[in-house]
Write an enzyme that holds these catalytic residues in place. Structure first.
Site, short mmCIF file in Angstrom:
data_model
loop_
_atom_site.label_atom_id
_atom_site.label_comp_id
_atom_site.label_asym_id
_atom_site.label_seq_id
_atom_site.Cartn_x
_atom_site.Cartn_y
_atom_site.Cartn_z
CE LYS A 83 55.73 64.75 -37.13
NZ LYS A 83 55.44 63.57 -37.96
O1 G3P Z 1 56.62 60.83 -39.54
C1 G3P Z 1 57.99 60.99 -39.71
C2 G3P Z 1 58.77 59.76 -40.02
O2 G3P Z 1 58.43 58.69 -39.22
C3 G3P Z 1 58.99 59.46 -41.47
O3 G3P Z 1 59.57 58.21 -41.70
O4 G3P Z 1 60.30 56.38 -43.19
O5 G3P Z 1 59.43 58.52 -44.19
O6 G3P Z 1 61.66 58.46 -43.09
P1 G3P Z 1 60.28 57.88 -43.11
#
Ligand code: G3P
Length: 217
Positions: A83
């Site tokens: 990633k």
């Molecule tokens: O892994 C990336 C993503 O899904 C992060 O989510 O909720 O931290 O914006 P969030």
């Protein structure tokens, strides 16, 4: 549509995978930090459970170091997806690591133009962040729609991995728009089963069944 689970919580991954709810796993540095474990150990354990793509994110910001970290992460298991953040260095590293035969997930995508670049750089997955766009009063689902149109117009094979999913509504609309994959925390995946009429109906059925005094086994 594929379901990835956005977590390093081994018990949740194990539980959801036992009945076919996990096609892959995504992590990020915040998720790894929360686990309190070394990224190598976490990813190794996840890959012993899940045979689908498991995203592990580099922490470097410069192309050569990103590549070194990416190669190291890819050594953990054959299903590791490297990633990389959507920066110029990330895109350069994406092209090179892809050419070496690695799968790459380009993350922190907030515009369709960025997604276009990820596809041009050969990414296997692009991760547009729905929730974080909603957080700043934009519509994250609009971005999924734009990327879907753009990728379909030019037959880019990069898969749209809808990320930063915070609700059942995000899952439903990502699916309707045609995202290839959603990645969501375990709690959101569990929420998909909830409906008040299911609970109400079940209560009624159980109450009526009790009246029969019968047992099935
Ligand atoms: O892994 C990336 C993503 O899904 C992060 O989510 O909720 O931290 O914006 P969030």
């Amino acid at each position: 549509m594929k379901f990835f689970v956005d977590t390093a919580d081994i018990e949740s991954i194990r539980e959801l995978s036992e009945f076919g709810m996990v096609d892959g796993v995504t992590t990020n540095p915040s998720i790894i930090s929360k686990s309190g474990r070394h990224i190598r150990d976490v990813i190794e354990e996840i890959c012993s459970i899940i045979k689908g793509p498991v995203s592990a994110e580099v922490a470097a910001t410069e192309c050569d170091t990103m590549m070194a970290e990416g190669r190291k992460l890819a050594e953990i298991a054959s299903n590791v997806v490297i990633k990389l953040p959507l920066t110029w260095d990330g895109l350069k590293a994406c092209r090179k690591l892809t050419d070496e035969g690695h799968m790459v997930n380009v993350t922190l995508c907030f515009s369709a133009n960025q997604a276009l670049l990820a596809a041009k750089a050969g990414a296997s997955f692009v991760s547009p962040f729905i929730g974080r766009l909603d957080d700043i009063n934009l519509d994250g689902l609009d971005l999924i729609e734009e990327i879907r149109t753009l990728y379909d117009n030019f037959q880019f094979p990069t898969e749209i991995l809808a990320a930063s999913i915070r609700s059942a509504n995000h899952v439903l609309h990502s699916a309707l728009i045609g995202a290839d994959v959603i990645t969501a925390p375990p709690a959101v995946i569990r929420q998909l089963a909830d409906h008040p009429l299911t609970d109400k109906g079940l209560d009624q059925f159980l109450a009526d069944w009790k009246k029969t005094g019968h047992h099935i086994v």
